[in-house]
Motif scaffolding. Structure first.
Motif, mmCIF file in Angstrom:
data_model
loop_
_atom_site.group_PDB
_atom_site.id
_atom_site.type_symbol
_atom_site.label_atom_id
_atom_site.label_comp_id
_atom_site.label_asym_id
_atom_site.label_seq_id
_atom_site.Cartn_x
_atom_site.Cartn_y
_atom_site.Cartn_z
ATOM 1 N N SER A 108 0.489 -0.987 0.118
ATOM 2 C CA SER A 108 0.215 -0.247 0.130
ATOM 3 C C SER A 108 0.866 1.251 0.357
ATOM 4 N N CYS A 109 1.972 1.180 0.630
ATOM 5 C CA CYS A 109 2.515 2.291 0.959
ATOM 6 C C CYS A 109 4.001 2.154 2.033
ATOM 7 N N GLU A 110 5.040 2.440 0.535
ATOM 8 C CA GLU A 110 5.972 1.951 1.850
ATOM 9 C C GLU A 110 6.515 2.752 2.847
ATOM 10 N N VAL A 111 6.372 4.408 2.249
ATOM 11 C CA VAL A 111 7.113 4.925 3.731
ATOM 12 C C VAL A 111 5.935 4.825 5.298
ATOM 13 N N LEU A 112 5.059 4.407 4.758
ATOM 14 C CA LEU A 112 4.198 3.123 5.712
ATOM 15 C C LEU A 112 4.730 3.003 6.241
ATOM 16 N N TYR A 113 4.687 1.736 5.425
ATOM 17 C CA TYR A 113 5.709 0.569 6.020
ATOM 18 C C TYR A 113 7.107 0.930 7.072
ATOM 19 N N GLU A 114 7.324 1.926 6.477
ATOM 20 C CA GLU A 114 8.686 2.217 7.036
ATOM 21 C C GLU A 114 8.636 2.305 8.382
ATOM 22 N N ALA A 115 7.003 3.443 8.563
ATOM 23 C CA ALA A 115 6.848 4.330 9.568
ATOM 24 C C ALA A 115 6.819 2.980 10.250
ATOM 25 N N GLN A 116 6.033 1.812 10.597
ATOM 26 C CA GLN A 116 5.238 1.152 11.695
ATOM 27 C C GLN A 116 6.892 0.212 11.842
ATOM 28 N N GLN A 117 7.599 0.275 11.155
ATOM 29 C CA GLN A 117 8.939 -0.924 11.764
ATOM 30 C C GLN A 117 9.544 -0.167 12.814
ATOM 31 N N GLU A 118 9.583 1.112 12.804
ATOM 32 C CA GLU A 118 10.545 2.275 13.670
ATOM 33 C C GLU A 118 9.144 1.501 14.976
ATOM 34 N N GLU A 119 7.935 2.050 14.802
ATOM 35 C CA GLU A 119 6.963 2.100 15.394
ATOM 36 C C GLU A 119 6.576 0.684 16.798
ATOM 37 N N SER A 120 6.648 1.281 18.021
ATOM 38 C CA SER A 120 7.057 0.242 19.144
ATOM 39 C C SER A 120 5.285 -0.164 19.570
ATOM 40 N N PHE A 121 5.121 -1.875 19.548
ATOM 41 C CA PHE A 121 3.325 -2.130 19.033
ATOM 42 C C PHE A 121 3.293 -1.976 20.796
ATOM 43 N N GLU A 122 1.398 -1.612 20.740
ATOM 44 C CA GLU A 122 1.288 -0.982 22.102
ATOM 45 C C GLU A 122 -0.745 -1.611 21.893
ATOM 46 N N TRP A 123 -1.106 -2.691 22.926
ATOM 47 C CA TRP A 123 -2.669 -2.979 22.655
ATOM 48 C C TRP A 123 -2.699 -2.194 23.030
ATOM 49 N N LYS A 124 -4.774 -1.543 21.959
ATOM 50 C CA LYS A 124 -5.132 -0.471 22.486
ATOM 51 C C LYS A 124 -6.878 -1.612 22.733
ATOM 52 N N ILE A 125 -8.199 -1.388 23.473
ATOM 53 C CA ILE A 125 -8.777 -2.566 23.304
ATOM 54 C C ILE A 125 -10.075 -2.696 22.828
ATOM 55 N N PRO A 126 -10.115 -1.726 21.276
ATOM 56 C CA PRO A 126 -10.340 -2.127 19.770
ATOM 57 C C PRO A 126 -9.634 -4.047 19.268
ATOM 58 N N MET A 127 -9.120 -3.523 19.509
ATOM 59 C CA MET A 127 -7.580 -4.944 18.876
ATOM 60 C C MET A 127 -8.296 -5.896 19.666
ATOM 61 N N THR A 128 -7.970 -5.826 21.187
ATOM 62 C CA THR A 128 -8.569 -6.879 21.990
ATOM 63 C C THR A 128 -9.572 -8.351 21.743
ATOM 64 N N ARG A 129 -10.797 -7.598 21.189
ATOM 65 C CA ARG A 129 -11.733 -7.881 21.339
ATOM 66 C C ARG A 129 -11.546 -9.220 19.194
ATOM 67 N N GLY A 130 -10.557 -9.324 18.528
ATOM 68 C CA GLY A 130 -10.495 -10.288 18.061
ATOM 69 C C GLY A 130 -9.576 -10.978 18.455
ATOM 70 N N GLN A 131 -8.911 -10.771 18.809
ATOM 71 C CA GLN A 131 -8.154 -11.966 20.193
ATOM 72 C C GLN A 131 -8.643 -13.072 20.960
ATOM 73 N N ILE A 132 -9.532 -11.990 21.363
ATOM 74 C CA ILE A 132 -10.655 -13.025 22.397
ATOM 75 C C ILE A 132 -11.945 -13.382 21.986
ATOM 76 N N PHE A 133 -11.781 -13.288 20.616
ATOM 77 C CA PHE A 133 -13.370 -13.768 19.402
ATOM 78 C C PHE A 133 -12.235 -15.083 19.219
ATOM 79 N N HIS A 134 -11.371 -14.819 19.005
ATOM 80 C CA HIS A 134 -10.643 -16.103 17.953
ATOM 81 C C HIS A 134 -10.570 -16.968 19.461
ATOM 82 N N LYS A 135 -10.000 -16.645 20.543
ATOM 83 C CA LYS A 135 -9.416 -17.123 21.583
ATOM 84 C C LYS A 135 -10.793 -18.378 21.963
#
Ligand code: SF4
Length: 324
Positions: free
Chosen positions: A78-105
């Motif tokens: 999609s966007c190579e600049v965005l890809y590189e920015a994501q590589q630098e970013e540290s991952f952080e959990w947020k509440i909306p991201m948890t529902r998919g993980q719990i649902f899969h479990k």
């Protein structure tokens, strides 16, 4: 009650009649035997060769292996600049991201736990299991307030009930699996392709396709879901030696499924997209070229959007202040 009636009644309670939505899903994800493709025994070796030939001149220049998942492929496509920015970013959990993980479990537990549990009970079991793992998500959930945890529970229980009402109950004879990992090693370990399938049913019969790969989506439909699944079709072929029969995205909120049959054309386009993207990932790592900016819906949440003129003009136009 006579013996025959008793057997019939037990079978009926083991497999209660499907709801119209469950039947519609089942009709779409079950490919009749006479429509299943028998593939050539060399398909696995051919695909590996095609994927490796595009990058043969680049891999010797990298020291650390390049790990590639659907996320990296989507980002660099999609966007190579965005890809590189994501590589630098540290991952952080947020509440909306948890529902998919719990649902899969919950889905995983629903297949393997006996006796069966209600949606609310499964959510409790899943959250306890994740918290006990003590990993990043477990710690994040543990540190939430009681109210935040209760809200997540309620949301996931509703999603799960919709899933149970609209997806056919998984039977052992369908060989269901959850979180099936696949890892493919190219160029003697210099490139590793990896993925984890949410849910699979069926299995191949020698060289005849039979497995259905199903991604369970707790958010809205986006075009790259198809590309993600096509990449998974490659992983499956490279590991097992037979492509899957069908690829399916099941949208849990709506209880609907989008299905695509796997044929030679689909595999060819997946090989092309994957080898182009892997080549770009290598070129970017080796700093052989500048990353390209490609504006899209991703500009709305891109972490470097404030400093990106391309993204800013796209956003102005998309928000209605630009030209028609
Ligand atoms: S704002 Fe858009 S174009 Fe700019 S880097 Fe981000 S995703 Fe790419």
């Amino acid at each position: 009650m006579g013996t025959t009636e008793k057997i019939f009644s037990e079978a009926k309670s083991a497999h209660p009649p499907l709801t119209p939505a469950q039947q519609a899903t089942l009709d779409l994800i079950r490919l009749p035997a006479n429509e299943r493709i028998t593939h050539h025994s060399t398909i696995r070796a051919q695909i590996q060769l095609e994927l490796e030939k595009e990058t043969v001149n680049l891999v010797d220049q990298i020291d650390e292996p390049l790990w590639v998942s659907k996320r990296q492929l989507q980002a660099v496509t999609s966007c190579e600049v965005l890809y590189e920015a994501q590589q630098e970013e540290s991952f952080e959990w947020k509440i909306p991201m948890t529902r998919g993980q719990i649902f899969h479990k919950c889905v995983e537990l629903s297949i393997h736990l006996s006796p069966s549990r209600s949606a609310a009970e499964l959510v409790d079991e899943a959250m306890t299991s994740i918290i006990n793992r003590g990993d990043g998500l477990g710690t994040f959930l543990f540190e939430l307030t009681d109210i935040e945890r209760a809200e997540i529970r309620s949301e996931v229980a509703s999603l799960l009930q919709t899933f149970f009402d609209t997806f056919p109950p998984l039977q052992n004879s369908w060989n269901p699996t959850t979180e099936l990992p696949r890892k493919v090693i190219l160029h003697r370990g210099k490139i590793v392709l990896q993925g984890r399938f949410d849910l699979t049913v069926g299995r191949p019969d020698e060289f005849t396709a039979g497995r259905v790969l199903i991604e369970l989506k707790t958010g809205r439909a986006v075009p790259h879901h198809l590309d993600d699944l096509r990449f998974y079709a490659l992983l499956e072929t490279l590991v097992v030696g037979v492509p899957p029969a069908l690829l399916a995205s099941f949208y849990v909120d709506a209880g609907t499924v989008q299905v695509e049959a796997v044929d030679e054309d689909l595999l060819r386009s997946a090989i092309q997209r994957t080898s182009n993207a892997v080549k770009r990932l290598l070129q970017l790592r080796l700093k052989e070229s500048q990353p390209e900016r490609r504006a899209s819906g991703s500009c709305r949440w891109c972490p470097v959007a404030d400093d990106c003129p391309t993204g800013q003009s796209w956003l102005e136009e998309a928000n209605g202040s630009g030209v028609w």
